[in-house]
Write an enzyme that holds these catalytic residues in place. Sequence first.
Site, PDB file in Angstrom:
ATOM      1  N   GLU A  39      34.008  34.867  43.796  1.00 47.27           N
ATOM      2  CA  GLU A  39      35.424  34.441  43.853  1.00 47.27           C
ATOM      3  C   GLU A  39      35.585  33.269  44.839  1.00 47.27           C
ATOM      4  O   GLU A  39      34.931  33.244  45.890  1.00 47.27           O
ATOM      5  CB  GLU A  39      36.225  35.653  44.355  1.00 47.27           C
ATOM      6  N   LYS A 110      43.511  35.572  38.312  1.00 43.46           N
ATOM      7  CA  LYS A 110      43.530  36.939  38.864  1.00 43.46           C
ATOM      8  C   LYS A 110      44.917  37.564  38.746  1.00 43.46           C
ATOM      9  O   LYS A 110      45.914  37.009  39.219  1.00 43.46           O
ATOM     10  CB  LYS A 110      43.095  36.874  40.331  1.00 43.46           C
ATOM     11  N   CYS A 143      37.604  40.330  41.597  1.00 45.30           N
ATOM     12  CA  CYS A 143      37.607  41.166  42.797  1.00 45.30           C
ATOM     13  C   CYS A 143      38.550  42.356  42.699  1.00 45.30           C
ATOM     14  O   CYS A 143      38.293  43.288  41.972  1.00 45.30           O
ATOM     15  CB  CYS A 143      37.861  40.309  44.041  1.00 45.30           C
ATOM     16  N   VAL A 170      35.942  43.276  50.421  1.00 42.96           N
ATOM     17  CA  VAL A 170      35.972  43.547  51.860  1.00 42.96           C
ATOM     18  C   VAL A 170      36.006  45.034  52.202  1.00 42.96           C
ATOM     19  O   VAL A 170      35.699  45.401  53.329  1.00 42.96           O
ATOM     20  CB  VAL A 170      37.166  42.843  52.556  1.00 42.96           C
TER      21      VAL A 170
END
Length: 264
Positions: A39, A110, A143, A170
Amino acid sequence: MKIGYVQFCPGLNEPEKNLADIERLVMSAEEADLLVIPELANSGYNFASKKQAFDLSITIGDSSFINRLVELSHKQNTHIVCGINERDGDKLYNSAVLVGPSGLIGKYRKLHLFMNEKDIFEPGNIGLPVFDIGKARVGMAICFDWYFPEVWRSLALDGADIICHPSNLVIPGLCQRAIPVHALINRVYIITANRFGTERELTFTGLSMIAAPKGEVMAQAGPEEEVVAVVDTDIAHARDKKATERNDLFTDRRTEMYRRLIDT
Ligand code: ACM
């Protein structure tokens, strides 16, 4: 068909370095039909301001970065999916492009923005397209989209054999646990190309992976490794939705019972 991921550490505000890293890694890849790059790979992720995000954005149709991806794709006779920071007029989208040896094939924006992305980007407005690249039909998710089972299901129902998933994950471990399950219940291949490294307060989790239609993990990167991995797939496995000789995972669905799924 050979598919793979590129895992690396893009730099925030280092577009030339990011392009050089992508070129070096794609040129080092063994023969592949499709490679996925993380990404926001042109710009980095954790922008200090909307202005910084704008300064690092690219416009599809007028981008030397995308031209270089097409050249790379041509040189390596492959297709590439790469996450980009896309500018469209005065709006930014967290997007992915699909390019082949003869040019841009398509893009995805996205749908589900994570945390502070909501201050920078517009939510995607072009749905969940699927593209035929000859050897397979390809969809894209980015993501945090991973948390929404509807994304994988829609793409699979629209015929995607392979779902490319450029990421900057993350939250440690969670997505990497879910990907093989999304692959298994939709009978698709999934390529999660994640990044590693730290930008300001965020640390990215690496562990890129390729999952197969029965949930097997065919390749997985380390947490902080710069690596390109390529595996051999059989797309027929993604087109076989039979769980038993009497159960087809798509035609056995009881859609009339799932109305809640499309209520707001
Ligand atoms: C993310 O969606 N980049 C966590």
